[in-house]
Design an enzyme around this catalytic site. Sequence first.
Site, PDB file in Angstrom:
ATOM      1  N   ASP A 186       6.692  -1.485   6.728  1.00 45.91           N
ATOM      2  CA  ASP A 186       6.536  -0.296   7.577  1.00 45.91           C
ATOM      3  C   ASP A 186       5.113  -0.253   8.137  1.00 45.91           C
ATOM      4  O   ASP A 186       4.185  -0.842   7.569  1.00 45.91           O
ATOM      5  CB  ASP A 186       6.784   0.980   6.759  1.00 45.91           C
ATOM      6  CG  ASP A 186       8.216   1.059   6.259  1.00 45.91           C
ATOM      7  OD1 ASP A 186       9.091   0.393   6.842  1.00 45.91           O
ATOM      8  OD2 ASP A 186       8.443   1.789   5.272  1.00 45.91           O
TER       9      ASP A 186
HETATM   10  N1  URA Z   1      10.118  -0.514   1.383  1.00 44.63           N
HETATM   11  C1  URA Z   1       9.667   0.488   2.169  1.00 44.63           C
HETATM   12  O1  URA Z   1      10.083   1.612   2.027  1.00 44.63           O
HETATM   13  N2  URA Z   1       8.728   0.177   3.076  1.00 44.63           N
HETATM   14  C2  URA Z   1       8.199  -1.048   3.246  1.00 44.63           C
HETATM   15  O2  URA Z   1       7.328  -1.235   4.092  1.00 44.63           O
HETATM   16  C3  URA Z   1       8.685  -2.072   2.426  1.00 44.63           C
HETATM   17  C4  URA Z   1       9.648  -1.795   1.497  1.00 44.63           C
END
Ligand code: URA
Length: 237
Positions: A110
């Site tokens: 993310d």
């Molecule tokens: N899980 C999430 O919620 N975000 C990420 O960036 C990676 C795994």
Amino acid sequence: MWVFLLLSTMRLDKYICETAGLSRSEAKKAIKAGLVLVNGMKAVSPDDNIDETSDEISYKGTSLKYEQFVYFMLNKPAGVVSATIDREKTVIDLFSGENCKGLFPVGRLDKDTVGLLIVTNDGDLGHRLTSPKKKVSKKYLVKIITPLSRSDISRLETGLNIGNGEVSAPAIVEIVDESSIYLTVTEGKFHEVKRMLKAVDNEVTYLKRVSMGPIVLDPLLKEGEYRRLTPSELELL
Ligand code: URA
């Protein structure tokens, strides 16, 4: 024999652009200006074919080396997106000075997640590391707002409903302290870690990936920095 020739030859201007980090037009100019030597002789034409496995090519006196595949470990900073092209700044935009053609991030983090991202131009490797069938483990340092109860840990370790009709696969929980845990997952569901913690009425305030399969984030890399994977790391893959 004909197949061999097709596989190991390449136009000179393409070779220069991919190894010296020049644009195609800069490469053509460099060749015409006599700055490129092929086996010690000044190259004449940008559309000459060279053999990238055996010809010695130099640009401005520096010998060039062709690599079909490149592999980097990036410590992704917050605020950049895990994509190749986007309206926002991408992780590939951090690779200035490299020949970025064909580079892509292996899997997604993310925008606000930091930590290990493997970046390569090797599609097969990318596929192997992200294919759900391979169940490659991803370990995250997760900061949370409330301590986990025994029942929360057991639910995370068994697998739980994370919404949208999806159930997470069993994960491994390691408690660091009251507000941080390590969580190891083997899937790559959208926002998976955040949704798993939400499903136990918690909230993620910080998320950092510390390993992917056998590759562990180099503690010397600051956020935004990257380095090549070492030969021993590549062997593990
Ligand atoms: N899980 C999430 O919620 N975000 C990420 O960036 C990676 C795994």
